[in-house]
Design a protein around this motif. Structure first.
Motif, short mmCIF file in Angstrom:
data_model
loop_
_atom_site.label_atom_id
_atom_site.label_comp_id
_atom_site.label_asym_id
_atom_site.label_seq_id
_atom_site.Cartn_x
_atom_site.Cartn_y
_atom_site.Cartn_z
N GLY A 119 77.93 15.50 15.48
CA GLY A 119 77.02 16.47 15.91
C GLY A 119 76.39 16.44 17.26
N GLN A 120 76.30 14.98 17.82
CA GLN A 120 75.77 14.88 18.87
C GLN A 120 76.79 15.20 19.99
OE1 GLN A 120 75.38 10.48 18.28
NE2 GLN A 120 73.13 10.82 18.12
N ARG A 121 78.25 15.01 19.75
CA ARG A 121 78.94 15.62 20.52
C ARG A 121 78.95 17.16 20.81
NH1 ARG A 121 82.45 11.58 18.35
NH2 ARG A 121 83.53 13.00 16.84
N ARG A 122 78.68 17.92 19.49
CA ARG A 122 78.56 19.42 19.57
C ARG A 122 77.51 19.69 20.46
NH1 ARG A 122 81.64 23.56 19.19
NH2 ARG A 122 82.77 21.98 17.83
N ARG A 123 76.29 19.03 20.43
CA ARG A 123 75.26 19.46 21.15
C ARG A 123 75.42 18.99 22.73
NH1 ARG A 123 72.48 16.16 16.76
NH2 ARG A 123 71.07 14.97 18.75
N LEU A 124 76.10 18.08 23.07
CA LEU A 124 76.51 17.93 24.38
C LEU A 124 77.51 18.85 24.86
CD1 LEU A 124 76.54 16.23 26.78
CD2 LEU A 124 78.32 14.69 25.99
N ILE A 125 78.45 19.26 24.10
CA ILE A 125 79.26 20.72 24.46
C ILE A 125 78.54 21.81 25.00
CG2 ILE A 125 81.14 22.30 23.69
CD1 ILE A 125 82.22 19.96 22.11
N ILE A 126 77.47 22.00 23.94
CA ILE A 126 76.48 22.97 24.28
C ILE A 126 75.82 23.04 25.43
CG2 ILE A 126 74.37 24.31 23.45
CD1 ILE A 126 76.69 24.81 21.57
N ALA A 127 75.26 21.66 25.85
CA ALA A 127 74.38 21.51 27.08
C ALA A 127 75.38 21.68 28.39
CB ALA A 127 73.85 19.85 27.04
N ARG A 128 76.36 21.21 28.06
CA ARG A 128 77.63 21.29 29.51
C ARG A 128 77.91 22.99 29.61
NH1 ARG A 128 83.17 18.28 29.73
NH2 ARG A 128 84.15 20.13 28.91
N ALA A 129 77.78 23.51 28.66
CA ALA A 129 78.15 24.94 28.84
C ALA A 129 77.04 25.87 29.20
CB ALA A 129 78.56 25.59 27.46
N LEU A 130 75.59 25.35 29.06
CA LEU A 130 74.63 26.03 29.46
C LEU A 130 73.99 25.58 30.67
CD1 LEU A 130 72.89 26.67 26.01
CD2 LEU A 130 74.54 28.21 27.42
N ILE A 131 74.25 24.19 31.19
CA ILE A 131 73.66 23.63 32.38
C ILE A 131 73.57 24.28 33.46
CG2 ILE A 131 75.61 22.33 33.07
CD1 ILE A 131 72.13 20.78 32.50
N ASN A 132 74.38 25.37 34.03
CA ASN A 132 74.50 25.93 35.04
C ASN A 132 73.92 27.50 34.83
OD1 ASN A 132 75.60 24.05 36.87
ND2 ASN A 132 77.49 24.20 36.10
N ASP A 133 73.21 27.88 33.99
CA ASP A 133 72.79 29.05 33.58
C ASP A 133 73.83 30.11 33.80
OD1 ASP A 133 70.06 27.94 33.39
OD2 ASP A 133 69.65 28.07 35.51
N PRO A 134 74.86 29.98 33.11
CA PRO A 134 75.81 31.10 33.17
C PRO A 134 75.40 32.50 32.79
CG PRO A 134 75.99 29.85 31.17
CD PRO A 134 75.13 29.13 31.87
N GLN A 135 76.02 33.45 33.29
CA GLN A 135 75.49 34.90 33.10
C GLN A 135 76.05 35.30 31.60
OE1 GLN A 135 75.78 37.88 36.20
NE2 GLN A 135 76.41 36.40 37.39
N LEU A 136 77.27 34.77 31.46
CA LEU A 136 77.92 35.12 30.21
C LEU A 136 78.26 33.93 29.40
CD1 LEU A 136 79.36 36.97 28.31
CD2 LEU A 136 81.46 37.04 29.88
N VAL A 137 78.09 33.62 28.27
CA VAL A 137 78.30 32.53 27.35
C VAL A 137 79.22 33.00 26.25
CG1 VAL A 137 77.51 30.76 25.75
CG2 VAL A 137 76.24 31.22 27.66
N LEU A 138 80.43 32.40 26.37
CA LEU A 138 81.63 32.49 24.96
C LEU A 138 81.09 31.32 24.41
CD1 LEU A 138 84.30 33.76 27.63
CD2 LEU A 138 82.54 35.12 26.20
N ALA A 139 80.99 31.60 23.02
CA ALA A 139 80.59 30.53 22.37
C ALA A 139 81.57 30.46 20.90
CB ALA A 139 79.22 30.25 21.84
N ASP A 140 82.33 29.42 20.55
CA ASP A 140 83.32 29.53 19.56
C ASP A 140 82.69 28.39 18.59
OD1 ASP A 140 85.22 29.46 18.20
OD2 ASP A 140 86.89 29.15 19.67
N GLU A 141 82.10 29.11 17.61
CA GLU A 141 81.58 28.32 16.43
C GLU A 141 80.65 27.60 16.95
OE1 GLU A 141 82.05 29.00 13.26
OE2 GLU A 141 83.88 30.14 13.28
N PRO A 142 79.59 27.74 17.70
CA PRO A 142 78.68 26.90 18.39
C PRO A 142 78.03 25.90 17.44
CG PRO A 142 77.81 29.09 18.41
CD PRO A 142 79.01 29.19 17.86
N THR A 143 77.46 26.32 16.26
CA THR A 143 76.80 25.76 15.13
C THR A 143 77.51 24.99 14.22
OG1 THR A 143 76.79 27.60 13.59
CG2 THR A 143 75.01 27.48 15.28
N ASN A 144 78.67 24.62 14.55
CA ASN A 144 79.87 23.77 13.83
C ASN A 144 79.03 22.51 13.54
OD1 ASN A 144 81.40 25.65 12.40
ND2 ASN A 144 83.29 24.80 13.54
#
Length: 224
Positions: free
Chosen positions: A145-170
């Motif tokens: 679960g901690q690795r999943r949350r780190l993946i989320i943080a890394r995807a969002l850290i640069n304030d992207p305009q478009l987020v493509l999330a593949d099973e983000p709550t897994n």
């Protein structure tokens, strides 16, 4: 101007026979959109996200990011466009195993638009996702679960305009899943867009448009 547009996109694979996970899919994603894509495993949902990001090129049809036709761009330009526009939440772990939790976020910031790491922002993401006490840990030392949350943080850290999330709550319990969905909702609130692949109908209900992937085609989920 749309953030992403697919025009009759198909993708074929040779696997002893021709397999077509995507068959003439058309889709437009604009600022403020929150789209959920549902359907059984193996129906092409992840393939759809990879093509939308330019990580995978289609067998047919056209893909546009910020109205740029990816077919007309050199690989370097596609990479730059993806870097500047998109945050990708991968279903599989793609963390840098030799970097700490903090190091993964610092590296993500350094390559995003050539920015210098913002230590205050990194600290904020670590706090919001319950990783502050693990900032010096390697990914192999984290729970799933901690690795999943780190993946989320890394995807969002640069304030992207478009987020493509593949099973983000897994791999997340309901509390952490809810916090992640709140972060995705924040992308919409600041004028971005989210396309989320999910098997979770509860979280899919947060989207303003829901689709089903059926036999390679994307159809509106009118029964949602």
């Amino acid at each position: 101007m749309s953030l992403c547009r697919l025009e009759k996109v198909s993708k074929n694979y040779e696997m002893g026979e021709v397999v077509c996970p995507l068959n003439k899919v058309s889709l437009t994603v604009e600022k403020g959109d929150f789209l959920a894509v549902e359907g059984p495993s193996g129906t092409g949902k992840s393939t759809l996200l990879y093509i939308m990001s330019g990580l995978l090129m289609p067998s047919g049809g056209e893909v546009f990011l910020n109205d740029h036709n990816l077919h007309s761009l050199a690989d370097r330009k596609v990479t730059e466009l993806r870097r500047d526009l998109i945050g990708f939440v991968f279903q599989e772990t793609n963390l840098f195993q030799a970097l700490t939790v903090e190091g993964n976020l610092r590296f993500a910031q350094s390559v995003g638009k050539g920015k210098k790491p913002d230590e205050a922002k990194i600290a904020l993401f670590l706090e919001e996702l319950g990783l502050s006490a693990r900032r010096s840990f390697l990914p192999s030392q984290l729970s799933v679960g901690q690795r999943r949350r780190l993946i989320i943080a890394r995807a969002l850290i640069n304030d992207p305009q478009l987020v493509l999330a593949d099973e983000p709550t897994n791999d997340l319990d309901e509390i952490w899943a809810g916090k992640v969905m709140g972060l995705l909702a924040g992308v919409i609130q600041r004028g971005g867009a989210v396309v989320m692949v999910t098997h979770n109908s509860h979280w899919a209900a947060c989207a303003n448009r829901r689709y089903l992937m059926q036999e390679g085609r994307l159809v509106m989920n009118d029964k949602a």
